[in-house]
Design a protein around this motif. Structure first.
Motif, short mmCIF file in Angstrom:
data_model
loop_
_atom_site.label_atom_id
_atom_site.label_comp_id
_atom_site.label_asym_id
_atom_site.label_seq_id
_atom_site.Cartn_x
_atom_site.Cartn_y
_atom_site.Cartn_z
N PRO A 165 45.57 33.24 31.01
CA PRO A 165 46.44 33.67 29.99
C PRO A 165 46.89 34.98 29.81
N THR A 166 45.64 35.67 29.88
CA THR A 166 45.54 37.27 29.76
C THR A 166 44.95 37.60 30.96
N PHE A 167 45.31 39.02 31.65
CA PHE A 167 45.13 39.25 32.68
C PHE A 167 45.24 40.69 33.08
N THR A 168 44.42 41.43 33.93
CA THR A 168 44.76 42.87 34.22
C THR A 168 45.77 43.05 35.26
N ILE A 169 46.00 44.02 35.65
CA ILE A 169 47.10 44.48 36.74
C ILE A 169 46.29 44.22 38.12
N SER A 170 44.88 44.51 37.96
CA SER A 170 44.11 44.06 39.20
C SER A 170 44.29 42.77 39.43
N ASP A 171 44.00 41.78 38.46
CA ASP A 171 44.05 40.29 38.57
C ASP A 171 45.20 39.89 39.29
N LEU A 172 46.51 40.37 38.82
CA LEU A 172 47.51 39.99 39.25
C LEU A 172 47.90 40.65 40.73
N PHE A 189 51.31 49.55 43.40
CA PHE A 189 51.44 48.16 42.58
C PHE A 189 51.68 48.41 41.30
N TYR A 190 50.87 48.92 40.53
CA TYR A 190 51.12 49.01 39.21
C TYR A 190 52.57 49.66 39.00
N ARG A 191 52.84 50.64 39.47
CA ARG A 191 54.34 51.42 39.28
C ARG A 191 55.36 50.22 39.73
N ARG A 207 39.81 44.86 27.88
CA ARG A 207 38.46 44.39 28.48
C ARG A 207 38.07 45.41 29.36
N ARG A 208 36.74 45.56 29.47
CA ARG A 208 35.96 46.52 30.27
C ARG A 208 35.58 45.57 31.67
N VAL A 209 36.20 45.93 32.62
CA VAL A 209 35.78 45.28 34.13
C VAL A 209 34.85 45.95 34.66
N THR A 210 34.71 47.19 34.55
CA THR A 210 33.99 48.23 35.21
C THR A 210 33.56 49.16 34.53
N LYS A 211 32.50 50.02 34.87
CA LYS A 211 32.26 51.37 34.32
C LYS A 211 33.44 52.17 34.13
N GLY A 212 33.84 52.84 33.11
CA GLY A 212 34.77 53.88 32.99
C GLY A 212 35.62 53.22 31.71
N ARG A 213 36.85 53.39 32.02
CA ARG A 213 38.03 53.21 30.92
C ARG A 213 38.31 51.72 31.00
N PRO A 214 38.45 51.12 29.87
CA PRO A 214 38.76 49.67 29.75
C PRO A 214 40.08 49.27 30.35
N ALA A 215 40.32 48.16 30.84
CA ALA A 215 41.16 47.65 31.58
C ALA A 215 42.04 46.99 30.68
N ARG A 216 43.50 47.36 30.70
CA ARG A 216 44.47 46.90 29.67
C ARG A 216 44.79 45.46 30.00
N LEU A 217 45.02 44.65 29.13
CA LEU A 217 45.52 43.14 29.38
C LEU A 217 46.79 43.13 29.15
#
Length: 243
Positions: A165-172, A189-191, A207-217
């Protein structure tokens, strides 16, 4: 030849079902093991002949899916994919098949029904590579189904149905890569995704998926078609009505 000497040629009518889902980040198709001749023991699409003169095509498709894979067709949106009528496609005689397509997430493990010795999800790569030979002309039907599925991701928000139901651009992006069979550049792809109105919408969480900036949902937006479309590499992304 006079009309009174004419008789209709013997033609049998069948249905075949191309059911796609994503499993283990792969596009997979539902196949059954044929329990009868011809091609006994060979992998094939679920399908079969119409039962009687009164059974319509869609009812036959629903019945065959239940009988061969024990899947409830009521939860699937079946659309006609094409009609296949090559004279030599079936060794039993002249058989014309109407193929139906469904693409859906979270489908259960199939169970072989009364007309099949086995049923399973198989990666489409095994079929397109020739690693897994199929009965009849089912490799051709699946190839057409793959092309339809890939086009749907260009023109519709279908990909969001395969995400949580909520996902990151990477998931998509992973959904697009699995169906298209390509690796995509994340920034590009993001663009492209962000250019499509109402395709996805941000939610007030990260949500934080890796080290660094949190990924936007994000969550799926209200769009029912994508304008502009998201073109796949090497595709034309023309509107479906103009193809």
């Amino acid at each position: 030849m006079s009309d009174e000497n004419w008789s209709p040629p013997p033609v049998l009518l069948a249905v075949d079902l191309v059911i796609f889902t994503l499993r283990h980040s792969q596009l997979q198709v539902l196949l059954v093991e044929r329990g009868i001749d011809p091609y006994r023991g060979r992998a094939a699409l679920p399908g079969g002949f119409l039962n009687n003169d009164s059974e319509d095509l869609l009812a036959a498709a629903h019945r065959e899916l239940d009988e061969e894979a024990d899947l409830d067709a009521a939860r699937l949106h079946l659309e006609q994919l094409g009609t296949y009528g090559a004279a030599d496609r079936d060794p039993r005689g002249r058989v014309v098949s109407v193929a139906y397509l469904a693409i859906a997430p979270h489908l259960p493990e199939p169970t072989a029904g009364t007309d099949a010795a086995g049923a399973a999800w198989r990666p489409v790569d095994a079929i397109t590579s020739g690693e897994l030979p199929l009965a009849f002309d089912h490799d051709v039907i699946i190839a057409d189904g793959i092309e339809r599925a890939r086009s749907k991701l260009e023109h519709t928000p279908l990909a969001t149905a395969f995400c949580e139901p909520t996902f990151t651009i990477s998931d998509l992006q992973q959904v697009y890569e699995a169906v298209w069979g390509v690796d995509l550049d994340p920034r590009n792809f993001y663009r492209k995704v962000q250019k499509v109105p109402d395709f996805i919408r941000p939610v007030d969480a990260e949500r934080r998926v890796t080290k660094g900036r949190p990924a936007r949902l994000f969550t799926a937006g209200p769009a029912t078609s994508l304008h502009p479309p998201i073109p796949r590499p090497g595709g034309t992304a023309e509107p479906e009505g103009q193809r």
